[in-house]
Enzyme design. Sequence first.
Site, PDB file in Angstrom:
ATOM      1  N   LYS A  36       4.076  -4.306 -13.567  1.00 53.14           N
ATOM      2  CA  LYS A  36       3.213  -5.220 -13.127  1.00 53.14           C
ATOM      3  C   LYS A  36       1.792  -4.860 -12.696  1.00 53.14           C
ATOM      4  O   LYS A  36       1.443  -4.020 -12.127  1.00 53.14           O
ATOM      5  CB  LYS A  36       3.812  -5.855 -11.516  1.00 53.14           C
ATOM      6  CG  LYS A  36       3.140  -7.099 -11.139  1.00 53.14           C
ATOM      7  CD  LYS A  36       3.373  -7.424  -9.781  1.00 53.14           C
ATOM      8  CE  LYS A  36       1.912  -6.551  -8.769  1.00 53.14           C
ATOM      9  NZ  LYS A  36       0.854  -7.248  -9.306  1.00 53.14           N
TER      10      LYS A  36
ATOM     11  N   GLY B  15      -0.737   2.174  -5.107  1.00 49.30           N
ATOM     12  CA  GLY B  15      -1.621   1.079  -4.339  1.00 49.30           C
ATOM     13  C   GLY B  15      -1.799   1.779  -2.995  1.00 49.30           C
ATOM     14  O   GLY B  15      -1.937   2.891  -2.550  1.00 49.30           O
ATOM     15  N   SER B  16      -1.981   0.627  -2.031  1.00 51.41           N
ATOM     16  CA  SER B  16      -2.271   1.151  -0.755  1.00 51.41           C
ATOM     17  C   SER B  16      -1.286   1.974  -0.130  1.00 51.41           C
ATOM     18  O   SER B  16       0.128   1.456  -0.208  1.00 51.41           O
ATOM     19  CB  SER B  16      -2.821  -0.046  -0.065  1.00 51.41           C
ATOM     20  OG  SER B  16      -1.785  -1.102   0.062  1.00 51.41           O
ATOM     21  N   THR B  17      -1.330   2.465   0.970  1.00 52.59           N
ATOM     22  CA  THR B  17      -0.315   3.177   1.868  1.00 52.59           C
ATOM     23  C   THR B  17       0.372   2.167   2.577  1.00 52.59           C
ATOM     24  O   THR B  17       1.532   2.155   2.784  1.00 52.59           O
ATOM     25  CB  THR B  17      -1.044   4.247   2.720  1.00 52.59           C
ATOM     26  OG1 THR B  17      -1.633   5.425   1.965  1.00 52.59           O
ATOM     27  CG2 THR B  17       0.065   4.960   3.772  1.00 52.59           C
TER      28      THR B  17
ATOM     29  N   VAL C 123       1.078  -1.100   1.576  1.00 52.88           N
ATOM     30  CA  VAL C 123       2.062  -1.860   0.819  1.00 52.88           C
ATOM     31  C   VAL C 123       3.131  -0.663   0.226  1.00 52.88           C
ATOM     32  O   VAL C 123       4.343  -1.037   0.319  1.00 52.88           O
ATOM     33  CB  VAL C 123       1.586  -2.369  -0.488  1.00 52.88           C
ATOM     34  CG1 VAL C 123       2.555  -3.083  -1.363  1.00 52.88           C
ATOM     35  CG2 VAL C 123       0.536  -3.373   0.269  1.00 52.88           C
ATOM     36  N   GLY C 124       2.752   0.714   0.090  1.00 50.96           N
ATOM     37  CA  GLY C 124       3.571   1.746  -0.271  1.00 50.96           C
ATOM     38  C   GLY C 124       4.877   1.835   0.698  1.00 50.96           C
ATOM     39  O   GLY C 124       5.909   1.977   0.469  1.00 50.96           O
TER      40      GLY C 124
ATOM     41  N   GLU D  56       2.198   6.612  -5.071  1.00 48.87           N
ATOM     42  CA  GLU D  56       1.100   7.063  -5.303  1.00 48.87           C
ATOM     43  C   GLU D  56       0.165   6.588  -4.326  1.00 48.87           C
ATOM     44  O   GLU D  56      -0.272   5.251  -4.954  1.00 48.87           O
ATOM     45  CB  GLU D  56       0.514   7.051  -6.595  1.00 48.87           C
ATOM     46  CG  GLU D  56       1.321   7.969  -7.606  1.00 48.87           C
ATOM     47  CD  GLU D  56       0.969   9.463  -7.363  1.00 48.87           C
ATOM     48  OE1 GLU D  56       0.262   9.977  -6.701  1.00 48.87           O
ATOM     49  OE2 GLU D  56       1.532  10.273  -8.317  1.00 48.87           O
TER      50      GLU D  56
ATOM     51  N   CYS E 100      -8.582   6.816  -5.869  1.00 50.63           N
ATOM     52  CA  CYS E 100      -7.834   7.381  -4.741  1.00 50.63           C
ATOM     53  C   CYS E 100      -8.104   8.797  -4.321  1.00 50.63           C
ATOM     54  O   CYS E 100      -7.961   9.268  -3.375  1.00 50.63           O
ATOM     55  CB  CYS E 100      -6.449   7.469  -5.051  1.00 50.63           C
ATOM     56  SG  CYS E 100      -6.127   7.779  -6.684  1.00 50.63           S
TER      57      CYS E 100
ATOM     58  N   GLU F  83      -9.890   4.961   4.453  1.00 47.65           N
ATOM     59  CA  GLU F  83     -10.155   5.005   3.266  1.00 47.65           C
ATOM     60  C   GLU F  83     -10.935   3.781   2.950  1.00 47.65           C
ATOM     61  O   GLU F  83     -10.458   2.616   3.239  1.00 47.65           O
ATOM     62  CB  GLU F  83      -8.770   4.978   2.433  1.00 47.65           C
ATOM     63  CG  GLU F  83      -9.227   4.942   0.944  1.00 47.65           C
ATOM     64  CD  GLU F  83      -8.023   4.848  -0.054  1.00 47.65           C
ATOM     65  OE1 GLU F  83      -7.041   3.879   0.188  1.00 47.65           O
ATOM     66  OE2 GLU F  83      -7.934   5.306  -1.050  1.00 47.65           O
TER      67      GLU F  83
HETATM   68  P1  NAD Z   1      -2.453  -2.647  -3.191  1.00 49.73           P
HETATM   69  O1  NAD Z   1      -1.269  -2.023  -2.359  1.00 49.73           O
HETATM   70  O2  NAD Z   1      -2.836  -3.933  -2.576  1.00 49.73           O
HETATM   71  O3  NAD Z   1      -1.769  -3.160  -4.546  1.00 49.73           O
HETATM   72  C1  NAD Z   1      -0.980  -2.359  -5.677  1.00 49.73           C
HETATM   73  C2  NAD Z   1      -0.134  -3.334  -6.357  1.00 49.73           C
HETATM   74  O4  NAD Z   1       1.026  -3.522  -5.357  1.00 49.73           O
HETATM   75  C3  NAD Z   1      -0.698  -4.491  -6.771  1.00 49.73           C
HETATM   76  O5  NAD Z   1      -0.262  -4.667  -8.383  1.00 49.73           O
HETATM   77  C4  NAD Z   1      -0.088  -5.792  -5.857  1.00 49.73           C
HETATM   78  O6  NAD Z   1      -0.154  -7.146  -6.485  1.00 49.73           O
HETATM   79  C5  NAD Z   1       1.186  -5.047  -5.573  1.00 49.73           C
HETATM   80  N1  NAD Z   1       1.880  -5.591  -4.604  1.00 49.73           N
HETATM   81  C6  NAD Z   1       1.180  -6.140  -3.351  1.00 49.73           C
HETATM   82  N2  NAD Z   1       2.266  -6.612  -2.548  1.00 49.73           N
HETATM   83  C7  NAD Z   1       3.363  -6.186  -2.848  1.00 49.73           C
HETATM   84  C8  NAD Z   1       4.726  -6.284  -2.195  1.00 49.73           C
HETATM   85  N3  NAD Z   1       4.909  -6.631  -1.134  1.00 49.73           N
HETATM   86  N4  NAD Z   1       5.632  -5.370  -3.149  1.00 49.73           N
HETATM   87  C9  NAD Z   1       5.425  -4.811  -4.150  1.00 49.73           C
HETATM   88  N5  NAD Z   1       4.397  -4.776  -4.903  1.00 49.73           N
HETATM   89  C10 NAD Z   1       3.092  -5.398  -4.038  1.00 49.73           C
HETATM   90  O7  NAD Z   1      -3.337  -1.653  -3.650  1.00 49.73           O
HETATM   91  P2  NAD Z   1      -4.965  -2.061  -4.439  1.00 49.73           P
HETATM   92  O8  NAD Z   1      -5.839  -2.839  -3.420  1.00 49.73           O
HETATM   93  O9  NAD Z   1      -4.421  -2.686  -5.545  1.00 49.73           O
HETATM   94  O10 NAD Z   1      -5.179  -0.514  -4.861  1.00 49.73           O
HETATM   95  C11 NAD Z   1      -5.916   0.295  -4.035  1.00 49.73           C
HETATM   96  C12 NAD Z   1      -5.123   1.006  -3.413  1.00 49.73           C
HETATM   97  O11 NAD Z   1      -4.450   2.029  -4.343  1.00 49.73           O
HETATM   98  C13 NAD Z   1      -5.955   2.339  -2.662  1.00 49.73           C
HETATM   99  O12 NAD Z   1      -5.405   2.642  -1.271  1.00 49.73           O
HETATM  100  C14 NAD Z   1      -5.896   3.582  -3.510  1.00 49.73           C
HETATM  101  O13 NAD Z   1      -6.107   4.700  -2.652  1.00 49.73           O
HETATM  102  C15 NAD Z   1      -4.577   3.421  -4.184  1.00 49.73           C
HETATM  103  N6  NAD Z   1      -4.545   4.123  -5.246  1.00 49.73           N
HETATM  104  C16 NAD Z   1      -3.699   5.425  -5.203  1.00 49.73           C
HETATM  105  C17 NAD Z   1      -3.562   6.194  -6.250  1.00 49.73           C
HETATM  106  C18 NAD Z   1      -2.694   7.545  -6.215  1.00 49.73           C
HETATM  107  O14 NAD Z   1      -2.403   7.746  -7.560  1.00 49.73           O
HETATM  108  N7  NAD Z   1      -2.603   8.076  -5.213  1.00 49.73           N
HETATM  109  C19 NAD Z   1      -4.178   5.841  -7.604  1.00 49.73           C
HETATM  110  C20 NAD Z   1      -4.934   4.652  -7.608  1.00 49.73           C
HETATM  111  C21 NAD Z   1      -4.963   3.941  -6.318  1.00 49.73           C
END
Ligand code: NAD
Length: 452
Positions: free
Chosen positions: A154, A207-209, A211-212, A229, A263, A356
Amino acid sequence: MTASQVINPATEQVIATVEPTGAAAVDAAIERAHRAAAGWREVAPGDRARLLRRFADAVDADLERLAALEVANSGHTLGNARWEAGNVRDLLHFAAGMPERLLGHQIPVAGGVDITFHEPLGVVGVIVPWNFPMPIAGWGFAPALAAGNTVVLKPAELTPLTALRLAELALEAGLPADVLQVLPGSGAVIGARFVTHPAVRKVVFTGSTEVGKQVMAGCAAQVKRVTLELGGKSANIVFADSDLERAAATAPYGVFDNAGQDCCARSRILVQRSVFDRFLELMEPAVRGLRVGDPAAEETEMGPLISAAHRAKVAGYIEPATKVAFTGACPEGPGFWYPPTVVLPDGPQDRLVREEIFGPVVAVLPFEDEAEAIAMANDTEYGLSGSIWTGDVGRALRVSRAVESGNLSVNSHSSVRYWTPFGGFKQSGLGRELGPDAALAFTETKNVFLAS
Ligand code: NAD
């Protein structure tokens, strides 16, 4: 389901419309991936390797088109976008070496033979953020496919175009249908279903901490494998005994690359007090000289932010009382522009130091000695990346062992090589991607004892 518009962040123009995947279609795709997994795991390792190499060649042949798509969809500079497509190509070649090297053990036992197998998991769900759509997709799918899994992926809502193109290239290269499927659309519908659907055996979430944490909690219900990540607030630590000119001239690239939407961005610069003023003097022309503008132009070094909403979030960090040391230039608009901005925070508790920001804003703080530098670097919930600038080898080693972070570089601002492991300490993540063991993370180890 209404189609969603894809916007070019440098022009604010609509460049495509994409049909989001609905709940029923997500389940259908997962079920197809589940059926395809039975055949893909049986493909001989050498044949799987050949298909991955052909996929890599298809990416290479399409590199300029992929790069142009990313420039238009994400506002990445052309140079970065080419690197990102090349990263997927190179990682696929690297992954092609994995199927034949997933070696088990033969373990000495009495009364028989004991052997281990690395078996594929089945279906892997890969959830990708908007900041690096191509590499992060590849980091998930390349080793997962190499290990014999099928993948449902996705992309982020804002940046689906290159992932959709990569799925087309996989098919053109001869990967069997349903081995790699890309499902654009909502995180709450698609990503959340990867977490709850029992046929998805592992979720790789970047993605974000915030949502992670939800993904990890959801995966716990089925003890589902998960790699996370997440965010970062990495430190660039500059000691007085370093090559200060080089540290200052490269510091902007360590944080403003991809407009700070990285990130690994070194968004805290910690400078030894005795050289603090000199460091800022040296850094200022480097920041003012950054070429910010049309991401499609060869010479551009920094493009726009991804969206108006994200720019508003970044801008919200700079309050009237914020001490701004200096800024770079940026275009007026249209486009979601924000200038590279260097701030002097009130102290370690300032939210500019703790949160961040994910934009081109960097906080510069002084420290007294090595012990204080280490304590300040570790005074964060994150632990993803960072740099250490020093001319003293012993100090380089001591500080890199003491900083709680998954990826450090000494006298450099680079973070990522696909053949070295990547991942975070603390709330920056769980597990590792890339590196020589990347495929192992997509297997279960099975132990079999055969009585003689
Ligand atoms: P986000 O957490 O908003 O979204 C990431 C992904 O998760 C998107 O595809 C989103 O549609 C999906 N998502 C949203 N809600 C969800 C849910 N409830 N269940 C499952 N999936 C869901 O993050 P973002 O704003 O797209 O990205 C920025 C963040 O990503 C920053 O915090 C950045 O540091 C982090 N990031 C980390 C790394 C790493 O390798 N550590 C790399 C790149 C980005």
